[in-house]
Scaffold this active site. Structure first.
Site, PDB file in Angstrom:
ATOM      1  N   HIS A  99      -0.274   9.062 -17.697  1.00  0.00           N
ATOM      2  CA  HIS A  99      -0.257   9.488 -19.099  1.00  0.00           C
ATOM      3  C   HIS A  99      -1.443   9.175 -20.207  1.00  0.00           C
ATOM      4  O   HIS A  99      -1.747   8.327 -20.232  1.00  0.00           O
ATOM      5  CB  HIS A  99       0.784   8.357 -19.620  1.00  0.00           C
ATOM      6  CG  HIS A  99       2.366   8.228 -19.246  1.00  0.00           C
ATOM      7  ND1 HIS A  99       2.924   9.238 -19.509  1.00  0.00           N
ATOM      8  CD2 HIS A  99       3.080   7.611 -18.445  1.00  0.00           C
ATOM      9  CE1 HIS A  99       4.222   9.148 -18.851  1.00  0.00           C
ATOM     10  NE2 HIS A  99       4.301   8.038 -18.239  1.00  0.00           N
ATOM     11  N   HIS A 109       2.867  13.515 -12.217  1.00  0.00           N
ATOM     12  CA  HIS A 109       3.648  12.618 -11.339  1.00  0.00           C
ATOM     13  C   HIS A 109       3.651  12.899  -9.978  1.00  0.00           C
ATOM     14  O   HIS A 109       3.341  14.265  -9.656  1.00  0.00           O
ATOM     15  CB  HIS A 109       5.109  12.595 -11.837  1.00  0.00           C
ATOM     16  CG  HIS A 109       6.055  12.078 -10.569  1.00  0.00           C
ATOM     17  ND1 HIS A 109       6.511  12.917  -9.749  1.00  0.00           N
ATOM     18  CD2 HIS A 109       6.094  10.979 -10.207  1.00  0.00           C
ATOM     19  CE1 HIS A 109       7.269  12.274  -8.795  1.00  0.00           C
ATOM     20  NE2 HIS A 109       7.159  10.897  -9.131  1.00  0.00           N
ATOM     21  N   ASN A 111       4.329  11.677  -5.547  1.00  0.00           N
ATOM     22  CA  ASN A 111       5.291  10.822  -4.771  1.00  0.00           C
ATOM     23  C   ASN A 111       4.977  11.202  -3.558  1.00  0.00           C
ATOM     24  O   ASN A 111       5.476  12.538  -3.203  1.00  0.00           O
ATOM     25  CB  ASN A 111       6.657  10.480  -5.238  1.00  0.00           C
ATOM     26  CG  ASN A 111       7.265   9.625  -4.412  1.00  0.00           C
ATOM     27  OD1 ASN A 111       8.215  10.114  -3.564  1.00  0.00           O
ATOM     28  ND2 ASN A 111       7.376   8.348  -4.572  1.00  0.00           N
ATOM     29  N   VAL A 112       4.579  10.267  -2.437  1.00  0.00           N
ATOM     30  CA  VAL A 112       4.884  10.549  -1.009  1.00  0.00           C
ATOM     31  C   VAL A 112       5.629   9.454  -0.246  1.00  0.00           C
ATOM     32  O   VAL A 112       5.180   8.503  -0.574  1.00  0.00           O
ATOM     33  CB  VAL A 112       3.660  11.202  -0.208  1.00  0.00           C
ATOM     34  CG1 VAL A 112       3.517  12.802  -0.490  1.00  0.00           C
ATOM     35  CG2 VAL A 112       2.660  10.443  -0.621  1.00  0.00           C
ATOM     36  N   ARG A 113       6.377   9.713   0.633  1.00  0.00           N
ATOM     37  CA  ARG A 113       7.457   8.488   1.144  1.00  0.00           C
ATOM     38  C   ARG A 113       7.982   8.585   2.592  1.00  0.00           C
ATOM     39  O   ARG A 113       7.904   9.683   2.928  1.00  0.00           O
ATOM     40  CB  ARG A 113       8.530   8.140   0.251  1.00  0.00           C
ATOM     41  CG  ARG A 113       9.442   9.238  -0.089  1.00  0.00           C
ATOM     42  CD  ARG A 113      10.288   8.961  -1.284  1.00  0.00           C
ATOM     43  NE  ARG A 113      11.331  10.061  -1.504  1.00  0.00           N
ATOM     44  CZ  ARG A 113      11.056  11.257  -2.123  1.00  0.00           C
ATOM     45  NH1 ARG A 113       9.905  11.381  -2.774  1.00  0.00           N
ATOM     46  NH2 ARG A 113      11.968  12.202  -2.190  1.00  0.00           N
ATOM     47  N   HIS A 148       0.275  25.369  -9.547  1.00  0.00           N
ATOM     48  CA  HIS A 148       1.186  26.015  -8.668  1.00  0.00           C
ATOM     49  C   HIS A 148       0.289  26.531  -7.424  1.00  0.00           C
ATOM     50  O   HIS A 148       0.868  26.531  -6.160  1.00  0.00           O
ATOM     51  CB  HIS A 148       2.211  26.976  -9.240  1.00  0.00           C
ATOM     52  CG  HIS A 148       3.177  26.369  -9.812  1.00  0.00           C
ATOM     53  ND1 HIS A 148       4.450  25.915  -9.055  1.00  0.00           N
ATOM     54  CD2 HIS A 148       3.555  25.909 -11.052  1.00  0.00           C
ATOM     55  CE1 HIS A 148       5.272  25.380  -9.927  1.00  0.00           C
ATOM     56  NE2 HIS A 148       4.681  25.187 -10.982  1.00  0.00           N
ATOM     57  N   GLY A 261      16.583  -4.064  -4.866  1.00  0.00           N
ATOM     58  CA  GLY A 261      15.901  -5.263  -5.360  1.00  0.00           C
ATOM     59  C   GLY A 261      14.572  -5.182  -5.421  1.00  0.00           C
ATOM     60  O   GLY A 261      13.762  -6.069  -5.086  1.00  0.00           O
ATOM     61  N   ARG A 263      10.762  -4.420  -7.145  1.00  0.00           N
ATOM     62  CA  ARG A 263      10.046  -5.009  -8.271  1.00  0.00           C
ATOM     63  C   ARG A 263       9.950  -4.414  -9.421  1.00  0.00           C
ATOM     64  O   ARG A 263       9.515  -3.298  -9.446  1.00  0.00           O
ATOM     65  CB  ARG A 263       8.428  -5.529  -7.652  1.00  0.00           C
ATOM     66  CG  ARG A 263       7.790  -6.243  -8.567  1.00  0.00           C
ATOM     67  CD  ARG A 263       6.436  -6.549  -8.055  1.00  0.00           C
ATOM     68  NE  ARG A 263       5.594  -7.563  -9.092  1.00  0.00           N
ATOM     69  CZ  ARG A 263       4.980  -7.017  -9.841  1.00  0.00           C
ATOM     70  NH1 ARG A 263       4.810  -5.704  -9.949  1.00  0.00           N
ATOM     71  NH2 ARG A 263       4.188  -7.717 -10.703  1.00  0.00           N
TER      72      ARG A 263
END
Length: 303
Positions: A99, A109, A111-113, A148, A261, A263
């Site tokens: 931000h 934003h 995210n890699v997971r 893009h 659960g 954090r």
């Protein structure tokens, strides 16, 4: 026979990715540094949350690594895959939200997971997911095209249709149904990636992770010195409300984190430090604010 998933390889990549992005963003800010908060999860696992606040460029930037495990997947993970109920799991990833102070610099934003769910006597079920998306307030078409283009460059080595599929998925996922608008100008989103085997799937996830900073840093660099006033700041804070609405109502990562659960401080670090809501606010016709609504908050082909 495809290679077995290597959690060690994935974890090493993710920790390095967090280091690299933090380093590049600290250079861009030039004043503030990330503060690290290492944490443990009672049910298993933990992570390291890094947050930069009140910098010269960034009002708040959060980059979180987590590796959690347990003997039961939360409802958000089994809703679409009931066959996973009763398996133990490990989940690891890097997620970040930036931000900036300046309304001419978009929020971003990424995210890699990686998920793996196991049960004795059965083959493990695993997959990769991730992506990145851009949320401008005062958009520049050339910035969106660059964003893009980087997304397309990340995907092109893996097949000519990959970018188009993941772009469409992003447009559909980062969509506020109750507002009938996209969260921003999109980018990439993918999930359940495993059909090409571990090595190729992992390579694609790495390509997406590595292209995030290539996509964002040039935009940040170009726009961070633009002068702005109270009007632009006010609009930025109003539009940040949409970000909050999406993250609390629709975001799968937020739901998974809270239900497993996780954090709370790390899960909710994506929320902006300041935000405004207004009753039934509408932009003036022909204004720069109206340009965002008319030309950028619905899916578009950028090439």
């Amino acid at each position: 026979m495809s290679a077995q998933p290597s959690l060690e390889k994935v974890k090493a990549y993710l920790l390095n990715l967090q280091d690299q992005i933090c380093s590049r963003l600290e250079q861009e800010d030039g004043e503030a540094l990330f503060v690290e908060d290492a944490w443990d999860r009672k049910e298993g696992g933990g992570g390291r949350t890094r947050v930069l606040t009140n910098g010269k460029v960034f009002e708040q930037a959060g980059i979180n690594f987590s590796h959690v495990f347990g003997d039961k997947l939360p409802p958000s993970a089994t809703a679409l895959r009931p066959e996973l109920a009763g398996r133990n799991f490990q989940a690891m990833g890097v997620s970040l939200v930036i931000h900036p102070h300046n309304p001419y610099v978009p929020t971003s934003h990424a995210n890699v997971r990686f998920f793996i769910a196991e049960k004795e006597g059965e083959a493990p079920v695993w997959w990769f997911g991730g992506g990145f998306d851009l949320t401008p307030y005062y958009p520049f078409e050339e910035d969106v095209i660059h964003w893009h283009q980087m997304a397309k460059d990340a995907c092109d080595p893996f097949g000519k249709d990959v970018y188009a599929r993941y772009k469409k998925w992003c447009d559909e996922y980062f969509y506020l149904k109750h507002r009938d608008e996209t969260r921003g100008v999109g980018g990439l989103f993918f999930d359940d990636l495993n059909e090409e085997g571990f090595e190729k799937s992992f390579a694609l996830m790495q390509s997406v992770g590595d292209h995030y900073i290539k996509a964002y840093q040039p935009i940040l660099n170009k726009r961070k010195e633009i002068a702005f006033g109270e009007r632009e700041r006010d609009f930025q804070l109003y539009r940040r409300g949409r970000y909050v609405e999406f993250n609390l109502v629709f975001d799968r990562g937020t739901l998974f984190g809270l239900q497993s659960g996780g954090r709370t401080e790390s899960i909710l670090m994506s929320l902006p430090p300041l935000v405004k809501w207004r009753y039934d606010w509408q932009p003036e016709i022909g204004s720069p604010e109206a340009d965002l609504y008319e030309n950028y908050l619905k899916p578009r082909e950028w090439f």
